[in-house]
Design an enzyme around this catalytic site. Structure first.
Site, PDB file in Angstrom:
ATOM      1  CB  CYS A 160      -0.952  -0.050   1.200  1.00 52.17           C
ATOM      2  SG  CYS A 160      -2.363   1.074   1.061  1.00 52.17           S
ATOM      3  CG  HIS A 161      -0.173   4.953   1.470  1.00 51.52           C
ATOM      4  ND1 HIS A 161      -1.372   4.300   1.280  1.00 51.52           N
ATOM      5  CD2 HIS A 161      -0.348   6.220   0.993  1.00 51.52           C
ATOM      6  CE1 HIS A 161      -2.232   5.131   0.717  1.00 51.52           C
ATOM      7  NE2 HIS A 161      -1.646   6.301   0.532  1.00 51.52           N
ATOM      8  CB  CYS A 189     -13.994 -14.245  20.808  1.00 47.66           C
ATOM      9  SG  CYS A 189     -14.246 -12.725  21.742  1.00 47.66           S
ATOM     10  CG  HIS A 190     -18.617 -12.992  22.444  1.00 48.63           C
ATOM     11  ND1 HIS A 190     -17.429 -12.332  22.674  1.00 48.63           N
ATOM     12  CD2 HIS A 190     -19.477 -12.576  23.413  1.00 48.63           C
ATOM     13  CE1 HIS A 190     -17.575 -11.534  23.726  1.00 48.63           C
ATOM     14  NE2 HIS A 190     -18.795 -11.664  24.191  1.00 48.63           N
TER      15      HIS A 190
END
Length: 388
Positions: free
Chosen positions: A120-121, A313-314
């Site tokens: 990208c940059h 996680c959940h």
């Protein structure tokens, strides 16, 4: 591990969120040692990240991402101890390119011809270090004028996923290209991928956790797996908004808007028998997905067939609702302990929070800091390996 590959990740404030965490955790999951550093900061400090997304405007949008914790100190870095360098994008490179110690560091990797992967940059730093002269490279399109002025042979990115390599330099246009970007980098380090070609299904929903879908998704794609992401009521090409859940000193996690995640397949008509494994991300999506009978049926098909299932996680709220945890040993985000215990499972304390566990065909994790263990354990069940 004597022959363990060591990689340096060059960070800065407002580095793009995906572009720092996906390669960091993917490479860690593959067994590489990854050090993340930032000028003026030390191990344990964090860099703020930026979420860059395409929302239909003339350029990308920006919002605040996760806080990325550094694990090494910039001033103590010895480039000779590393096998390769990764430069993420975002807004950080525009100021990092102005720092002499940063460009000197890049020059050391370039002079030794070690692999350098920039996305990208990030190529602004390569240009400032004089590392692109005469090289074929790409980047986010707005970086083109700088690269051309620096003597690079510009390759127009045909898509946002476009990547290329020239000698020791690997460049990518955006985080959409992470799978190829990461694969090119590890192969430049001498990696051999075994067990590729697996078909993996991701069970998604609105406001799933941003990292918990994209990091394993692109980590598995980088290893030449076919990965499909589906969501009830949505089709291929539709998007799911995600949530950034972070740990910022409050009694529970904070939430900020994340990237929009693009689905790759239709939920309706999905055939579990055509996949080798299932991944269930966390976030807020699982609490409503657990109420969907078609979701429950799909998850049961994977679990009852003995295929590898990884839930984080959940995500375990779905497994609990499906009645699939009875007699199992597993973990989850601590607030989900009630669901897990009432479902008849033996609770395994995630201490520290990155602990993950495998019980038969089931891998469970507590939160996204555990992705390296989570992905590595899932890879083991799939018979997927990276060796050097």
């Amino acid at each position: 591990m004597a022959d363990q590959k060591r990689v340096l990740l060059l960070c800065g404030d407002y580095v793009e969120d995906y572009e720092v965490m996906v390669p960091f955790q993917a490479l860690s999951a593959y067994g590489l040692s990854v050090d993340a550093v930032c000028p003026g900061k030390k191990a344990g400090d964090f860099c703020r990240t930026a979420i860059h997304d395409s929302l239909g405007h003339q350029t990308y949008s920006e919002s605040r991402g996760h806080n990325f914790v550094l694990n090494a100190t910039f001033d103590e870095i010895d480039a000779t101890k590393y096998d390769g360098l990764i430069i993420p994008g975002g807004r950080a490179p525009e100021y990092l390119a102005m720092i002499e110690s940063v460009t000197d560091l890049v020059k050391k990797f370039e002079h030794s011809q070690k692999p350098i992967a920039s996305i990208c940059h990030g190529q602004l730093i390569l240009a400032a270090a004089g590392s692109v002269k005469g090289k074929k490279c790409t980047a986010y399109p707005a970086v083109k004028p700088v690269l051309v002025s620096a003597g690079a042979h510009w390759l127009e990115p045909e898509t946002t996923a476009f990547c290329t390599s020239d000698g020791n330099i690997i460049t990518g246009a955006t985080y959409d290209g992470h799978p190829e970007f990461i694969r090119l980098f590890i192969k430049a380090l001498g990696a051999k991928i075994s067990g590729s070609g697996k078909r993996i299904l991701f069970l998604c929903g609105d406001y799933m956790e941003d990292y918990e879908v994209m990091v394993p998704f692109q980590s598995l794609e980088a290893l030449e797996c076919h990965v499909d992401a589906v969501c009830p009521g949505k089709r291929a090409g539709d998007k799911c908004p995600t949530a950034v859940h972070d740990f910022e000193g409050d009694q529970t996690y904070s939430e900020k808007p994340g990237h929009n995640f693009t689905l790759t397949a239709d939920f309706e008509g999905i055939d579990a028998s055509s996949y080798d494994g299932l991944v269930i991300p966390g976030g807020r999506a699982p609490e409503y997905l657990a109420l969907n009978d078609n979701v429950i049926k799909l998850v049961k098909e994977f679990m009852e067939s003995g295929k590898p299932v990884a839930s984080i996680c959940h995500g375990q709220q779905i497994l609990s609702a499906a009645g699939l945890l009875k007699g199992r040993k597993c973990t989850a985000y601590p607030a989900v302990k009630l669901n897990v215990v009432l479902a008849g499972a033996t609770w395994l304390e995630p201490d520290p929070i990155h602990r993950c566990f495998t019980d038969g065909n089931l891998v469970t994790g507590a939160a996204w800091p555990g992705h390296p263990e989570f992905i590595a354990q899932f890879m083991a069940l799939l018979g997927l390996t990276v060796s050097f």
